[in-house]
Design a protein around this motif. Structure first.
Motif, PDB file in Angstrom:
ATOM      1  N   LEU B 262      17.408 -17.676  -7.775  1.00 38.26           N
ATOM      2  CA  LEU B 262      16.245 -16.594  -7.758  1.00 38.26           C
ATOM      3  C   LEU B 262      16.808 -15.409  -8.403  1.00 38.26           C
ATOM      4  CD1 LEU B 262      14.640 -16.563  -4.089  1.00 38.26           C
ATOM      5  CD2 LEU B 262      13.701 -17.515  -6.345  1.00 38.26           C
ATOM      6  N   CYS B 263      16.067 -14.637  -8.901  1.00 39.01           N
ATOM      7  CA  CYS B 263      16.620 -13.282  -9.509  1.00 39.01           C
ATOM      8  C   CYS B 263      16.935 -12.245  -8.344  1.00 39.01           C
ATOM      9  CB  CYS B 263      15.909 -12.920 -10.832  1.00 39.01           C
ATOM     10  SG  CYS B 263      14.275 -12.164 -10.500  1.00 39.01           S
ATOM     11  N   ASP B 264      17.593 -11.294  -8.627  1.00 38.82           N
ATOM     12  CA  ASP B 264      17.481 -10.208  -7.766  1.00 38.82           C
ATOM     13  C   ASP B 264      16.269  -9.462  -7.297  1.00 38.82           C
ATOM     14  OD1 ASP B 264      20.117 -11.102  -7.339  1.00 38.82           O
ATOM     15  OD2 ASP B 264      21.009  -9.030  -8.272  1.00 38.82           O
ATOM     16  N   ARG B 265      15.545  -9.224  -8.451  1.00 40.03           N
ATOM     17  CA  ARG B 265      14.202  -8.865  -8.259  1.00 40.03           C
ATOM     18  C   ARG B 265      13.236  -9.599  -7.310  1.00 40.03           C
ATOM     19  NH1 ARG B 265       9.767  -8.225 -12.843  1.00 40.03           N
ATOM     20  NH2 ARG B 265      10.994  -6.848 -13.750  1.00 40.03           N
ATOM     21  N   GLY B 266      13.412 -10.826  -7.202  1.00 41.25           N
ATOM     22  CA  GLY B 266      12.692 -11.651  -6.509  1.00 41.25           C
ATOM     23  C   GLY B 266      13.188 -11.735  -5.220  1.00 41.25           C
ATOM     24  N   ARG B 267      14.602 -11.816  -4.816  1.00 41.67           N
ATOM     25  CA  ARG B 267      15.185 -12.149  -3.494  1.00 41.67           C
ATOM     26  C   ARG B 267      15.355 -10.643  -2.963  1.00 41.67           C
ATOM     27  NH1 ARG B 267      18.928 -16.108  -2.109  1.00 41.67           N
ATOM     28  NH2 ARG B 267      19.039 -16.575  -4.071  1.00 41.67           N
ATOM     29  N   PHE B 268      15.214  -9.569  -3.605  1.00 44.53           N
ATOM     30  CA  PHE B 268      15.488  -8.486  -2.655  1.00 44.53           C
ATOM     31  C   PHE B 268      14.189  -7.457  -2.927  1.00 44.53           C
ATOM     32  CE2 PHE B 268      19.886  -9.749  -4.015  1.00 44.53           C
ATOM     33  CZ  PHE B 268      20.288 -10.090  -2.651  1.00 44.53           C
ATOM     34  N   GLY B 269      13.235  -7.773  -3.591  1.00 42.83           N
ATOM     35  CA  GLY B 269      12.042  -7.092  -3.722  1.00 42.83           C
ATOM     36  C   GLY B 269      11.227  -7.079  -2.667  1.00 42.83           C
ATOM     37  N   TYR B 270      11.505  -7.912  -1.470  1.00 42.35           N
ATOM     38  CA  TYR B 270      10.476  -8.132  -0.673  1.00 42.35           C
ATOM     39  C   TYR B 270      10.207  -6.915   0.334  1.00 42.35           C
ATOM     40  CZ  TYR B 270      14.398  -8.595   2.573  1.00 42.35           C
ATOM     41  OH  TYR B 270      15.517  -8.022   3.406  1.00 42.35           O
ATOM     42  N   GLU B 271      11.257  -5.973   0.214  1.00 37.53           N
ATOM     43  CA  GLU B 271      11.097  -5.021   1.444  1.00 37.53           C
ATOM     44  C   GLU B 271      10.222  -3.957   1.106  1.00 37.53           C
ATOM     45  OE1 GLU B 271      15.158  -3.674   3.014  1.00 37.53           O
ATOM     46  OE2 GLU B 271      15.501  -3.831   1.067  1.00 37.53           O
ATOM     47  N   PHE B 272       9.159  -4.198   0.149  1.00 37.58           N
ATOM     48  CA  PHE B 272       7.999  -3.292  -0.120  1.00 37.58           C
ATOM     49  C   PHE B 272       7.032  -3.847   1.236  1.00 37.58           C
ATOM     50  CE2 PHE B 272       6.492  -7.058  -2.184  1.00 37.58           C
ATOM     51  CZ  PHE B 272       5.078  -7.172  -1.905  1.00 37.58           C
ATOM     52  N   VAL B 273       7.254  -4.921   1.753  1.00 36.77           N
ATOM     53  CA  VAL B 273       6.350  -5.335   2.698  1.00 36.77           C
ATOM     54  C   VAL B 273       6.419  -4.498   4.157  1.00 36.77           C
ATOM     55  CG1 VAL B 273       5.768  -7.317   4.326  1.00 36.77           C
ATOM     56  CG2 VAL B 273       6.180  -7.697   1.991  1.00 36.77           C
ATOM     57  N   ASN B 274       7.872  -3.871   4.353  1.00 33.45           N
ATOM     58  CA  ASN B 274       8.094  -3.398   5.349  1.00 33.45           C
ATOM     59  C   ASN B 274       8.124  -1.925   5.264  1.00 33.45           C
ATOM     60  OD1 ASN B 274       8.487  -5.962   6.553  1.00 33.45           O
ATOM     61  ND2 ASN B 274      10.786  -5.723   6.172  1.00 33.45           N
ATOM     62  N   ALA B 275       7.619  -1.159   4.075  1.00 37.26           N
ATOM     63  CA  ALA B 275       7.995   0.041   3.620  1.00 37.26           C
ATOM     64  C   ALA B 275       7.207   0.893   4.352  1.00 37.26           C
ATOM     65  CB  ALA B 275       7.682   0.267   2.029  1.00 37.26           C
ATOM     66  N   ASP B 276       7.459   2.245   4.607  1.00 40.04           N
ATOM     67  CA  ASP B 276       6.732   3.233   5.209  1.00 40.04           C
ATOM     68  C   ASP B 276       5.314   3.672   4.448  1.00 40.04           C
ATOM     69  OD1 ASP B 276       8.977   3.613   6.829  1.00 40.04           O
ATOM     70  OD2 ASP B 276       9.849   5.072   5.638  1.00 40.04           O
ATOM     71  N   LYS B 277       5.362   3.301   3.284  1.00 34.44           N
ATOM     72  CA  LYS B 277       4.162   3.620   2.605  1.00 34.44           C
ATOM     73  C   LYS B 277       3.117   2.493   2.694  1.00 34.44           C
ATOM     74  CE  LYS B 277       4.803   5.728  -1.697  1.00 34.44           C
ATOM     75  NZ  LYS B 277       5.326   5.558  -3.100  1.00 34.44           N
ATOM     76  N   ARG B 278       3.327   1.487   3.485  1.00 34.69           N
ATOM     77  CA  ARG B 278       2.304   0.577   3.562  1.00 34.69           C
ATOM     78  C   ARG B 278       1.091   1.411   4.265  1.00 34.69           C
ATOM     79  NH1 ARG B 278       2.867  -4.634   4.466  1.00 34.69           N
ATOM     80  NH2 ARG B 278       0.543  -4.702   4.730  1.00 34.69           N
ATOM     81  N   ILE B 279      -0.277   0.776   3.871  1.00 38.14           N
ATOM     82  CA  ILE B 279      -1.216   1.278   4.399  1.00 38.14           C
ATOM     83  C   ILE B 279      -1.784   0.306   5.834  1.00 38.14           C
ATOM     84  CG2 ILE B 279      -4.030   1.556   3.994  1.00 38.14           C
ATOM     85  CD1 ILE B 279      -3.049   1.600   0.977  1.00 38.14           C
ATOM     86  N   ARG B 280      -1.909   0.829   6.894  1.00 42.12           N
ATOM     87  CA  ARG B 280      -2.127  -0.027   7.993  1.00 42.12           C
ATOM     88  C   ARG B 280      -3.429   0.467   8.698  1.00 42.12           C
ATOM     89  NH1 ARG B 280       2.302  -2.988   8.915  1.00 42.12           N
ATOM     90  NH2 ARG B 280       4.131  -1.992   8.065  1.00 42.12           N
ATOM     91  N   GLN B 281      -4.088   1.385   8.274  1.00 40.80           N
ATOM     92  CA  GLN B 281      -5.386   2.013   8.928  1.00 40.80           C
ATOM     93  C   GLN B 281      -6.213   1.794   7.837  1.00 40.80           C
ATOM     94  OE1 GLN B 281      -5.590   2.408  12.001  1.00 40.80           O
ATOM     95  NE2 GLN B 281      -3.303   2.177  12.776  1.00 40.80           N
ATOM     96  N   ALA B 282      -7.659   1.742   8.363  1.00 44.25           N
ATOM     97  CA  ALA B 282      -8.822   1.801   7.487  1.00 44.25           C
ATOM     98  C   ALA B 282      -9.204   3.489   7.575  1.00 44.25           C
ATOM     99  CB  ALA B 282      -9.875   0.898   7.746  1.00 44.25           C
ATOM    100  N   TRP B 283      -9.787   3.797   6.538  1.00 39.61           N
ATOM    101  CA  TRP B 283     -10.298   5.237   6.443  1.00 39.61           C
ATOM    102  C   TRP B 283     -11.299   5.459   5.664  1.00 39.61           C
ATOM    103  CZ3 TRP B 283      -9.720   9.163   2.541  1.00 39.61           C
ATOM    104  CH2 TRP B 283      -9.454  10.633   3.082  1.00 39.61           C
ATOM    105  N   THR B 284     -12.220   6.268   5.860  1.00 37.28           N
ATOM    106  CA  THR B 284     -13.390   6.517   5.085  1.00 37.28           C
ATOM    107  C   THR B 284     -13.750   7.883   4.620  1.00 37.28           C
ATOM    108  OG1 THR B 284     -14.678   6.883   7.200  1.00 37.28           O
ATOM    109  CG2 THR B 284     -14.602   4.599   6.497  1.00 37.28           C
TER     110      THR B 284
END
Lengths: 164, 913
Positions: B262-284
């Motif tokens: 694998l390349c490094d982007r593919g192997r280490f890019g996964y951490e966006f899944v745990n990022a603080d910038k994740r949207i975890r709530q719905a908002w209206t």
């Protein structure tokens, strides 16, 4: 009748628990504790072997590292309501951190209280195996112990040296 | 086929392999270290010794290293011979004399090849009583951790890093038992493939530093088969979860797509899944809402709106895009890509479907004997393809080795024989690429000039193709050389793609391939795409992004659903601003906060690839399925599931019968003519082996009754998976499932990733029951497209203008991976790259800010200089924060007067110097 009468003068087998405590051998498998090494550092390095060995999967932890590279558990949880006190965790532990001690007095009215966290488990003692310090043997450098300072280690190689 | 006798039993085996590969293919457990199926043999570790006998009367035999011994017919060997066994055990004992007492704190532990091999040989007691040699470690950057004490000197790391991946900065130092594998000095590993060291290294010298941040043993992960989301190649990965966060990405062997690496982007890019910038709530728009409140809010709004349009995404799965298309109707479904990108993807599909040339897989590119790259910097846009090209240039020099009967697996000998000679590789690009060092000829020019060269080459192959007139003499000669080299090859491959954003370059590449096809049947044409599902989205059909803007600006529609898309990456900021502010309701479904989300009136939290099921189509037209690694926390759901729920609520009749993933996929298979066959990518969700689901967790999984005991001592029921035949628990089938459903590689005695040997029909070959994925695009054999005509004009620089092209960066140009903290450390600062003569004419130097405008959008970027860039052209990094989007390539107007003024702005210059 006579036999019964004679028994009255015999030494009593029954002890008056809880006023009188049962005498348990040191290898008795009771409450689980996490011990410290002779320098009072946490012995547990968070290797997950106890959790893997546990037949009822009642141990969970998360390893983390301090700024000097020493590993320790961020949290360490034992669900004693599941524990069967088999001692496999102690057997699996490569650092003598997790130990079963001669104490069984941990009954609770509320099952939730049987979930022990690290603060409940960690004791200020070396437990049954005094003197052992895993990091004195391991090759990893941690705070206060550089490469080559462990037991049976040479000083680090100077890779730029041409001396044979 | 040949017959050999192993320990008195006869086996039928193919010839041309070495003994080690053969024994492993036959299922024997033979220990090894230095041999690797992709790297070949060098015979360095002496671990794979077996006894070879002269004939049936020979009782003594001789010890040989099986990796260095070719299979010969009627060979008699013994693996279990006591002398061979004792030899192997002793070798391990030697290797272990300096190995530290580290397993408990070693990240490799539990998936360690050295542990497996030590157990396999039976060595268990340390007799060596002298001191262990120690080494100091190096800082190797944000991806790889170094712990040199653990080294067993197998040389795999340098063989992979230098010989296979072409890295320059990892080497071996010192001598005898002191040998040291590292860099000359501390520093970031430069290669794009450094992450593979963690898998190639059989011990814990090189380990995944991002995994160390939240360390989990392999046996404790909940793993699922996944597909990389960070470029169009679609490498197969294993996604591992623990305690509700994604912990690591490992390679999932695929014989055709990514092989072992694998390349490094593919192997280490996964951490966006745990990022603080994740949207975890719905908002209206007013407040955080529950799913029920969200739907109650949406349904009336939906009915009130004039018309709802949907904007899809090239980084969302087919299912999500299809669900959106079904929800808003085919007429109101727009591709969320720039018009140029849209056209290029359509062009690629046309070339593949109506042309005569097949697009080869990465594995087939590896086998090519001549490669011609037009306009692409594949090291940055499709790194694994670049790795394949690095292997392809070894074919021609390899012919000399074949002539003297050096077999293909005899790596050291073949490299020795080839020395520095390389096969034909021609690289044409705007700026330097890392493959230039391997190329026979490098041509750096504007995209139009690259296309002209392509037309010229095609004309030389087939005079029917229009020629590029008045080519400079040197370029005409280059075209001759390229045409000759391509004609001399057996399996030539032409590589181009959408990343240089020029349709005429892609057309020129197609012309070359088609002209060549008439003479060479095995010609291949690879076109890389910009995002992981660019091709899939284009195959689905939909309108352009500008049409969506027009629909709203002209008042035909007033509500827009933007799904997993940051419009500011695909459209000009002022246009997107105007569009979003004109919309009455902007509904955004996404997993990360970005500029489009900040303009939304309704935000719906979507799942990332780790929390979703979906199918992607890679640049080869291969549909591949990724599986949910874990049930998402909070109210996060897959985009398609949200859209399905919404469709049911508003009474969309088409969506009414769809309940789960399979219903959506089957409907898509039925209704989308280009996507016919996607339902067959994996077995159906009702698939069971011996009545069991396939377990995502290993049989050694721990902490089941304690993980959530802090919340409630009574364990909750494990989640059920309605969308796949996989289970979320350790209960289920642990053997070898069908190749598309392999959640992790493990075999008894083989805990490390080397266990993939056991999943292959033949070691190093495809997985048993064939590699996963379904190819959707096959070339037409008759009535193919005529050649493209319309040779572009020569590029001519303009005064006070610069022709701006995009420069891609492996770290930063892709949206999601740039949110991973480790990758973010490698993202370059914004810049504008100029030729020194242009810079001199404009009166700017390195670090000075250059002010310019592209289509009325103004930029102010620090200057970088490069004397290999063609004059009149400037390069701007693609997709990097701080570089607003522009539809490139495009002319930029550089007002001269401004520069003088900017030169005085010293503080700015200093900041960026």
């Amino acid at each position: 009748m006579w036999l019964t009468f004679l028994h009255m003068f015999r030494k009593r087998v029954t002890i008056q628990y809880p006023e009188e405590k049962a005498k348990l051998p040191p290898r008795w498998r009771g409450r689980i504790v996490l011990t410290r090494d002779p320098d009072m550092g946490e012995r547990c390095v968070g290797c997950y072997l106890c959790a893997a060995a546990c037949p009822v999967d009642c141990i969970s932890l998360q390893a983390t590292e301090d700024e000097n590279g020493r590993r320790y558990p961020e949290f360490f949880r034992i669900n004693f309501s599941r524990c069967i006190f088999c001692g496999f965790c102690e057997e699996a532990c490569p650092t003598y951190a997790i130990q079963l001690i001669p104490d069984f007095e941990m009954a609770e009215y509320n099952r939730q209280n049987l979930v022990y966290e690290k603060k409940d488990l960690l004791i200020d003692s070396q437990g049954k195996y005094p003197g052992y310090n895993y990091y004195k043997v391991a090759g990893l450098a941690i705070g206060g112990k550089d490469k080559g300072q462990a037991e049976n280690e040479d000083v680090p190689v100077d890779i730029r040296s041409l001396v044979p | 086929m040949a017959t050999i006798v192993i320990d008195g039993k006869t086996y039928e085996i193919p010839t041309g392999k070495n003994l080690l590969e053969t024994c492993l293919t036959l299922g024997f457990d033979l220990p090894y270290f230095c041999w690797h199926p992709a790297l070949g043999s060098v015979g360095a570790c002496r671990q794979c010794a077996v006894k070879v006998y002269k004939d049936e009367n020979d009782t003594r035999g001789r010890l040989v290293m099986s990796c260095m011994e070719a299979v010969t017919p009627n060979q008699r060997i013994s693996i279990s011979d006591p002398e061979a066994k004792a030899f192997r055990e002793q070798v391990i004992e030697w290797l272990m004399t300096n190995h530290p007492h580290d397993c408990a704190v070693c990240d490799e532990g539990g998936s360690c090849h050295l542990q497996d091999m030590t157990v396999m040989t039976g060595h268990d007691y340390r007799r060596f009583r002298f001191k262990k040699r120690t080494h100091r470690n190096q800082y190797l950057g944000p991806f790889i951790n170094h712990e040199m004490n653990r080294c067993i000197q197998c040389y795999r790391c340098v063989r992979f890093y230098k010989d296979y991946a072409g890295g320059k900065d990892l080497d071996v130092y010192a001598s005898k038992s002191n040998v040291y594998f590292g860099r000359e000095e501390d520093g970031i590993l430069e290669s794009e493939f450094s992450g593979n060291l963690a898998e190639v290294c059989p011990t814990g010298v090189f380990t995944d530093k991002t995994l160390k941040e939240h360390y989990t043993r392999k046996w404790d992960l909940t793993m699922s088969p996944s597909v990389c989301q960070h470029c169009s190649i679609g490498c197969n990965t294993v996604a591992g979860e623990r305690y509700g966060t994604l912990r690591m990405i490992a390679n999932r062997f695929h014989g055709q797509v990514n092989g072992y690496f694998l390349c490094d982007r593919g192997r280490f890019g996964y951490e966006f899944v745990n990022a603080d910038k994740r949207i975890r709530q719905a908002w209206t728009g007013e407040s955080v809402v529950s799913p029920e409140q969200l739907l109650n809010h949406m349904a009336p709004a939906w009915n009130q709106s004039k018309k709802v349009i949907g904007i899809g995404s090239p980084r969302a799965s087919l299912q999500s895009n299809f669900a959106l298309k079904a929800l808003v109707g085919a007429d109101n479904f727009y591709h969320g890509v720039s018009d140029n990108e849209h056209d290029l993807a359509d062009l690629a599909i046309r070339i593949f479907r109506e042309g005569s040339v097949r697009t080869p897989s990465t594995r087939e590119v590896e086998k090519a004997d001549a490669v011609f790259i037009l306009g692409e910097d594949i090291t940055n846009t499709a790194p694994i393809l670049a790795l394949a090209v690095r292997q392809a240039v070894r074919h021609e020099p390899g012919k000399a080795a074949d002539a003297v009967h050096i077999p293909g697996w005899h790596d050291a000998a073949r490299r020795e024989m080839a020395q520095q000679s390389k096969g034909p590789l021609f690289v044409t690009s705007v700026h330097t690429t890392k493959l230039d060092e391997l190329a026979r000829d490098v041509y750096r020019a504007a995209p139009d000039d690259i296309a002209r060269l392509g037309f010229a080459v095609a004309h030389r192959l087939d005079p029917q193709v229009p020629d590029a007139t008045d080519l400079p003499e040197a370029v005409a000669q280059l075209a001759d050389r390229i045409a000759q080299a391509l004609l001399a090859a057996e399996r030539p491959v032409i590589i181009s793609g959408a990343c240089c954003e020029s349709g005429c370059v892609m057309k020129a590449a197609a012309n070359v391939a088609w002209a060549l096809q008439k003479k060479k049947q095995q010609t291949g044409l690879v076109l890389t795409m910009l995002e992981c599902n660019s091709l899939g989205l284009a195959m689905m059909g939909g309108h352009r992004l500008h049409a969506a803007f027009n629909a709203v600006m002209n008042g035909h529609a007033d509500t827009v659903i933007v799904m997993e898309n940051d419009l500011y990456r695909h459209g000009k900021a002022d246009e997107v601003d105007a569009f979003l502010s004109k919309c009455q309701r902007v509904i955004v479904l996404d997993h990360l906060l970005h500029k489009t989300v900040s303009k939304a009136s309704v935000i719906i939290p979507a799942g990332t690839f780790a929390e979703s099921d979906g199918t992607l189509v890679n640049n080869e037209g291969r549909a591949q399925r990724f599986f949910q690694a874990y049930e998402p926390t909070d109210i996060i759901r897959e985009s398609w599931r949200w859209l399905l729920t919404l469709g049911h609520r508003i009474g969309n009749s088409r969506m009414a019968p769809w309940q789960n993933f399979e219903d959506v996929t089957l409907a898509m298979d039925r209704e989308e003519p280009l996507l016919r066959g996607v339902a067959g990518v994996t077995p159906p969700s009702a698939f069971r082996i011996a009545g069991q689901r396939i377990a995502r967790e290993t049989h050694r999984y721990s902490g089941r009754t304690s993980q959530q005991a802090n919340i409630n001592v009574s364990e909750p029921k494990p989640p059920e998976d309605p969308d796949s035949p996989l289970s979320y628990t350790m209960e289920g089938f642990h053997g070898q499932p069908p190749s598309s459903l392999i959640p992790y590689f493990w075999a008894p005695g083989w805990n490390s990733v080397q266990s993939v040997n056991k999943y292959q029909a033949e070691v190093g070959g495809s997985l048993r029951d064939d590699d996963p994925g379904v190819r959707l695009l096959e070339p037409r054999t008759e009535g193919t497209l005529p050649y493209f005509v319309g040779v572009p004009e020569r590029f001519r620089p303009l005064d006070d203008h610069l022709w701006i092209v995009s420069l891609h960066h492996i770290f930063g140009s892709e949206e999601l991976s740039a949110h991973a903290p480790s990758v973010a450390q490698r993202v370059p600062q914004p810049y504008i790259l100029l030729h020194p003569s242009d810079a001199a004419a404009l009166g700017v130097e390195t670090g000075h800010p250059l002010v310019f405008t592209i289509e009325s959008q103004s930029y102010r970027l620090p200057v970088k200089l490069s004397d290999v860039l063609p004059v009149g052209i400037a390069g701007m990094p693609y997709g990097i924060d701080g570089v607003p989007y522009a539809d490139l390539p495009e002319w930029a107007i550089v007002p001269r007067g401004n520069q003088r003024q900017n030169l005085n702005d010293l503080s700015y210059a200093k900041r960026h110097a």
